[in-house]
Design a protein around this motif. Structure first.
Motif, short mmCIF file in Angstrom:
data_model
loop_
_atom_site.label_atom_id
_atom_site.label_comp_id
_atom_site.label_asym_id
_atom_site.label_seq_id
_atom_site.Cartn_x
_atom_site.Cartn_y
_atom_site.Cartn_z
N GLY A 1 0.78 -1.23 0.00
CA GLY A 1 0.00 0.00 0.00
C GLY A 1 0.81 1.28 0.00
N PHE A 2 2.14 1.18 0.06
CA PHE A 2 2.95 2.38 0.24
C PHE A 2 3.49 2.97 -1.05
N LEU A 3 3.79 2.13 -2.04
CA LEU A 3 4.40 2.60 -3.28
C LEU A 3 3.63 2.06 -4.48
N PRO A 4 3.92 2.54 -5.68
CA PRO A 4 3.15 2.11 -6.86
C PRO A 4 3.26 0.62 -7.17
N ARG A 5 2.41 0.18 -8.07
CA ARG A 5 2.32 -1.22 -8.46
C ARG A 5 3.66 -1.77 -8.98
N THR A 6 4.43 -0.91 -9.61
CA THR A 6 5.73 -1.38 -10.15
C THR A 6 6.66 -1.83 -9.03
N TRP A 7 6.61 -1.14 -7.89
CA TRP A 7 7.42 -1.57 -6.74
C TRP A 7 6.87 -2.89 -6.20
N ASN A 8 5.55 -3.00 -6.11
CA ASN A 8 4.95 -4.23 -5.61
C ASN A 8 5.35 -5.42 -6.47
N GLN A 9 5.37 -5.23 -7.77
CA GLN A 9 5.73 -6.32 -8.67
C GLN A 9 7.19 -6.73 -8.48
N ARG A 10 8.04 -5.76 -8.25
CA ARG A 10 9.46 -6.05 -8.02
C ARG A 10 9.64 -6.79 -6.70
N PHE A 11 8.96 -6.32 -5.66
CA PHE A 11 9.02 -7.00 -4.36
C PHE A 11 8.55 -8.45 -4.50
N ALA A 12 7.44 -8.64 -5.20
CA ALA A 12 6.91 -10.00 -5.38
C ALA A 12 7.89 -10.87 -6.14
N ARG A 13 8.48 -10.32 -7.18
CA ARG A 13 9.46 -11.09 -7.97
C ARG A 13 10.63 -11.53 -7.09
N HIS A 14 11.10 -10.62 -6.27
CA HIS A 14 12.22 -10.96 -5.39
C HIS A 14 11.82 -11.98 -4.34
N PHE A 15 10.58 -11.89 -3.83
CA PHE A 15 10.21 -12.85 -2.79
C PHE A 15 9.85 -14.21 -3.37
N HIS A 16 9.35 -14.26 -4.58
CA HIS A 16 9.16 -15.56 -5.25
C HIS A 16 10.50 -16.30 -5.28
N ALA A 17 11.57 -15.56 -5.58
CA ALA A 17 12.91 -16.17 -5.63
C ALA A 17 13.36 -16.64 -4.25
N VAL A 18 12.97 -15.91 -3.20
CA VAL A 18 13.31 -16.32 -1.83
C VAL A 18 12.62 -17.65 -1.50
N ILE A 19 11.35 -17.76 -1.85
CA ILE A 19 10.60 -19.00 -1.58
C ILE A 19 11.27 -20.18 -2.27
N GLU A 20 11.68 -19.99 -3.52
CA GLU A 20 12.33 -21.08 -4.26
C GLU A 20 13.69 -21.42 -3.66
N ALA A 21 14.39 -20.42 -3.13
CA ALA A 21 15.67 -20.68 -2.47
C ALA A 21 15.45 -21.49 -1.20
N TYR A 22 14.39 -21.20 -0.48
CA TYR A 22 14.07 -21.99 0.70
C TYR A 22 13.74 -23.43 0.32
N ASP A 23 13.13 -23.60 -0.84
CA ASP A 23 12.86 -24.97 -1.31
C ASP A 23 14.15 -25.70 -1.60
N ARG A 24 15.09 -24.99 -2.23
CA ARG A 24 16.40 -25.62 -2.50
C ARG A 24 17.08 -25.98 -1.18
N GLU A 25 17.00 -25.09 -0.21
CA GLU A 25 17.60 -25.37 1.08
C GLU A 25 16.94 -26.57 1.75
N PHE A 26 15.62 -26.67 1.63
CA PHE A 26 14.90 -27.81 2.21
C PHE A 26 15.44 -29.11 1.63
N ARG A 27 15.55 -29.15 0.30
CA ARG A 27 16.02 -30.38 -0.36
C ARG A 27 17.47 -30.68 0.02
N ASN A 28 18.30 -29.64 0.09
CA ASN A 28 19.70 -29.85 0.49
C ASN A 28 19.79 -30.46 1.88
N ARG A 29 19.03 -29.93 2.81
CA ARG A 29 19.10 -30.41 4.19
C ARG A 29 18.58 -31.83 4.32
#
Length: 336
Positions: free
Chosen positions: A127-155
């Motif tokens: 709610g704080f910045l325009p949609r373009t920022w929201n899309q960038r934040f989402a893109r970056h956090f999608h990558a975080v979720i996938e990294a956590y999946d890689r970590e899960f499989r590694n462990r």
């Protein structure tokens, strides 16, 4: 080195921030009431954010602090799923997090408190910045979720990544670009791509995050060895570089100190870049001020991270009854 070069500062809203995040954890049922009462303040999650995003409006800092507290709880859930071999639960959570990130409003009442709280915190951040920022934040956090999946499989497989592989993965599991993105709503300004991609700005941002990730590795090494972790720079150095425990600690410390020294040099370049943006126009003046605020908070990250690791109960392994099980988590890991 940190205490002399990076004086500690806290956002004046901090006492209220701590109180309201504690209430939010209870309302969202992210931690049992007895755990919140006994451990929430001592974990210092709000101290970490209040020492980082100085100058942020109170409501922005509150949203960031709640999201940060959620992130730690999610990290603990992920850890318990690994410990108990709950691959199916992790797979479902992973898919639902991706869905909630794209449509948070539709997940506000999800029966899993972790999903509902995530949706609430993300919707507030959006709610704080325009949609373009929201899309960038989402893109970056999608990558975080996938990294956590890689970590899960590694462990689960007992796979310890090599040093370079680990460092690349760590930039996502530590969410380097998420915390950097959040500098912008704190400054009240979405930075254009040419600013974010400026070499001095980007390098300063990366160094502040690398310091935090590697200092975290240094401080959490006893906790992670006790918990049979495989994701720690020290552990990768021991297994893949043939270092002893003592040598690996020295090497991680050396890398941390190099981060600090290089940041102090690059910081000056980033500030000169910020000055150059003030071109006599109102837009230039505002952009220059926003970049100054963001670079200033990159500096604050060093002291915030340093004090967090020395004060938070999250790293006081020697005080736990079971060194492999943090006392502030529900070991069974809710979320069926």
């Amino acid at each position: 080195m940190i205490e002399s070069a990076f004086p500690r500062r806290l956002h004046p809203y901090w006492p209220r921030l701590q109180e309201k995040t504690r209430v939010w954890l209870l309302e969202k049922r992210l931690m049992p009431a007895d755990k919140v009462q006994e451990y929430a303040d001592g974990l210092c999650y709000t101290d970490l954010m209040a020492g980082y995003y100085l100058g942020a409006p109170d409501e922005v800092l509150q949203a960031i602090a709640d999201y940060s507290a959620w992130f730690f709880v999610w990290d603990d859930r992920h850890d318990r799923y690994v410990v108990h071999g709950r691959a199916g639960d992790w797979r479902r959570l992973r898919h639902r997090l991706h869905a909630a990130l794209d449509a948070p409003r539709h997940h506000l009442h999800h029966p899993d408190p972790l999903l509902a709280a995530f949706a609430d915190s993300v919707l507030r951040l959006y709610g704080f910045l325009p949609r373009t920022w929201n899309q960038r934040f989402a893109r970056h956090f999608h990558a975080v979720i996938e990294a956590y999946d890689r970590e899960f499989r590694n462990r689960v497989q007992g796979y310890v990544p090599g040093v370079e592989e680990y460092l690349a993965l760590r930039r996502h599991t530590f969410a380097h670009w998420i915390w950097t993105d959040l500098l912008e709503p704190s400054a009240g300004y979405e930075l254009p791509a040419f600013v974010r991609k400026n070499p001095a700005y980007r390098r300063a941002a990366l160094l502040s995050q690398e310091f935090a990730a590697w200092y975290n590795d240094l401080c959490s090494l006893p906790k992670e060895i006790a918990g049979d972790e495989v994701h720690n720079l020290g552990i990768s150095l021991i297994l893949h570089e043939g270092l002893t425990l003592e040598e690996s600690v020295d090497e991680v410390r050396r890398r941390v100190e190099e981060c600090i020294s290089e940041f102090l040099q690059v910081e000056q370049d980033a500030l000169r870049f910020a000055d150059s943006l003030a071109d006599g126009t109102l837009r230039g003046k505002e952009l220059s001020a926003a970049v100054h605020a963001c670079v200033g908070n990159m500096r604050n990250w060093f002291s915030a991270v340093y004090w967090f690791h020395h004060e938070s109960g999250r790293y006081m392994v020697d005080t736990w009854d079971d060194r492999s099980t943090p006392p502030y988590v529900t070991n069974e890991a809710a979320g069926e």
